[in-house]
Every structure is written in C-alpha cells, then in structure tokens.
Design an enzyme around this catalytic site. Structure first.
Site: not given
Ligand code: SD4
Length: 346
Positions: A86, A201, A219, A229, A252-253
């Site tokens: 990731s 991330t 990330t 994207r 994160t997320g």
């Molecule tokens: C994203 N926030 O590209 C990042 C991905 C991520 O845990 O954090 N995942 O949307």
C-alpha cells in the site's frame, strides 16, 4: 517484527502511557510563549508499519535533527518495503496494472510539497520534498511529476513487483472495485485478493527537540483504482496538514471521504479552537460518518494528530486501526495501539 495482534495486546499499556500528565490534553492550545516545557521530541505514525518507520525517524530526532528530516526519513521505510502493498514500490497497481504513488510533506511554517499519480519513482516523498524546496509550486502530478523527478536525477524503475502483479491478475478475474474499510471485521474486505489490508497509508507527524513540527504522508492509494485517481494523501489539508502554532494531523483510509471533509485541516483547526488532539480526531471522523447515507458502515478512515506540545490523538471509523508513537521515554521508542474507538452503529 511483532504482528498487529502483538501490538494490540500492548495497547492498554500504551494508552496509559500516553495519558501521562506530561502529555495530557489541555483545554486549549497553550498560548505561544506559555507552553509547558516540551519534554523532548516525539513522533507518531499510522498503522503497524509506523513502528519501524518511527524508529528511522527517531534516529534523526534523537540526534537533535529536524522534524522535517525525520518524517522524510521515517516514511521511506514502508516505501522501501516490498512486502507492503500500500506504500511505495510493491504497492498494488491501479486497474490498468500501473503503480501510481501519492505523497506530501509539510512543515510548521506552511512550506509544503506534493506529488500525485507519480510512476516509476520508489520514493515519492523525496520528490515531494524537492517540489517544496526547488520549485515555486506545491503539487506536481502524473507525467509532469515524473519529468521533474527525472530532471532532479531520481532513479527510475519498475514499481510493479511480481507479487503485486499476481494479485492484480487475481483481481482482474472479477474486477470488482469497492473502496471498503481496511477492517478485519468486514467480510467483504477479509475476502479481497491480498487480504484485509488493501489500503494502508503511512502518515507521520513529528515535533523535534527545538519544538518544530513537520508531517509526511505517502501511499500507493486504493488498490485497483481508476488510472489517474488521486487520493487524500498528496492533498494539503486533506491527507496532511501542519501548522506550527497548533499542531499537525494526517489521515488514512478512503481518501475521497477525507478530501470531501478537508479532514486534516479540520483536525488542526479544531485543535486551534481548543479541542484536544483526541477530540479533534473524533469530531473529524464524526463529520465523515454523518455525511454518508450509509453511515460509513463499510469504509475505514482514520486520523492521527500531534499538538505542538507533544499531546497526541487518534480515531477511526472502524476497529482495527493502529498507530505508533515514539519518544525518549520509550528508549526502544515503539509501540502501537488500536485507534480504539469504532463508531458504534446502531
Ligand atoms: C487513499 N488514503 O489513496 C489513501 C489510501 C489509504 O489506508 O490510506 N489507505 O485514499
């Protein structure tokens, strides 16, 4: 390296340590000049891989180095980890099989730099810092970011590892895309190719011994995303925000949700208004959940925050979010705890 479960087991101890008076949450950001003496440097970062990342950052902070250098060094650890799907090289690709990276860096003076949708460069955080220091711009994207990296002498390489390529081919069999939570609790996510952690991330925040703040976020974004994207991580104010008068936050997320709510900026502004780092992270998560018609049942977003006096906070929508903190009181400097509060869905 200890597993996520080992860290979870240590979380009660860790949470107790964080509540110690030295870093206790104050009602408001102490006025400049009226700060309690900063007990020393501190670094906080997202997820289990924040532990070795903090360790690298700590080598800078413990030597009296700058927060900015510490976070840049720290987040390069997961960027280099080929087993991490990731962040950086080894990250899962987009739906076209291309690994595209997002990263940002910011210091307490408002200086910042970022790259988005960058291909073929294993350490996007270093390019982000170069954008900050060598250009009048904040954000470079795609081919332009790669061209800049080339001009700056960065080494180009294929970032798609055989393992990530295999997972991509597996995904292509169904080509089903849903930006769900990286929570161990959700069936859909558990059954994804690559397992339950398809998007994590690293976001890192540090205060150095001189009281200067900085943050970094990097990330490979959401696995199997549409080509082009861009998530929250390279967007200043969304995935990362630092203000030397207040503190910093990172996320994160599911990045779309963080962008919609200017998440990290929100956390910092809430701290400016007097919320503790913990309260600020909780409120930012609440805003996201409130705006989702489905109550964000199937997605994960987590925030961490570091106030300029060293107080920290963390919160996420779902269980399973971990973070790591390192400071001088923990000579090995390392632990992680679950972010603890899952929003309760009634
Ligand atoms: C994203 N926030 O590209 C990042 C991905 C991520 O845990 O954090 N995942 O949307």
């Amino acid at each position: 390296m200890p597993s996520r479960r080992d860290f979870l087991k240590t979380s009660v101890l860790a949470a107790g340590a964080l509540a110690a008076p030295r870093f206790a949450a104050a009602a408001a950001v102490p006025a400049k000049g009226a700060l309690p003496a900063l007990a020393g440097a501190r670094v906080i970062s997202t997820w289990d891989f924040g532990v070795p990342a903090n360790q690298a950052a700590w080598t800078v902070l413990a030597a009296g180095g700058k927060a900015l250098d510490a976070v840049e060094k720290g987040v390069q650890v997961p960027e280099s980890d080929l087993g991490n799907h990731s962040v950086g090289k080894g990250g899962y690709p987009d739906r076209d099989g291309k690994v595209t990276l997002d990263a940002s860096i910011m210091d307490g003076d408002g200086r910042c730099g970022a790259v988005a949708c960058l291909e073929r460069i294993a350490h996007p955080i270093r390019v982000a810092r170069r954008v900050m220091e060598a250009t009048p711009h904040v954000l470079l994207v795609g081919d332009g970011a790669l061209q800049f990296a080339r001009e700056q002498g960065f080494h180009e390489e294929n970032l798609l590892t055989p393992e990530a390529e295999k997972a991509w081919h597996e995904w292509l069999k169904t080509a089903r895309y849903k930006p769900v939570a990286n929570s161990e609790n959700l069936d859909y996510h558990r059954n994804l190719p690559g397992g339950p952690r398809n998007h994590d991330t690293i976001g890192m925040l540090a205060v150095d011994a001189h009281g200067h703040l900085a943050g970094a976020c990097t990330t490979s974004g959401m696995a199997w995303k549409l080509h082009g994207r861009v998530g929250d991580s390279p967007i200043i104010g969304a995935g990362l925000y630092v203000d030397g008068e207040v503190g910093g936050a990172t996320s994160t997320g599911v990045g779309e949700e963080v962008i919609r709510n200017a998440g990290s900026f929100l956390v910092v502004e809430l701290m400016r208004q007097g919320r503790s780092p913990q309260e600020a992270c909780e409120e930012a998560v609440r805003r996201i959940v409130k705006k989702r018609p489905d109550g964000a049942r199937e997605m994960q977003v987590g925030f961490i925050a570091l106030r300029r006096d060293g107080a920290v906070g963390a919160h996420a929508i779902q269980h399973g979010f971990t973070y790591a903190v390192c400071d001088a009181r923990r000579p090995d400097g390392l632990y992680a705890s679950p972010s603890v509060y899952a929003t309760s869905f009634s």
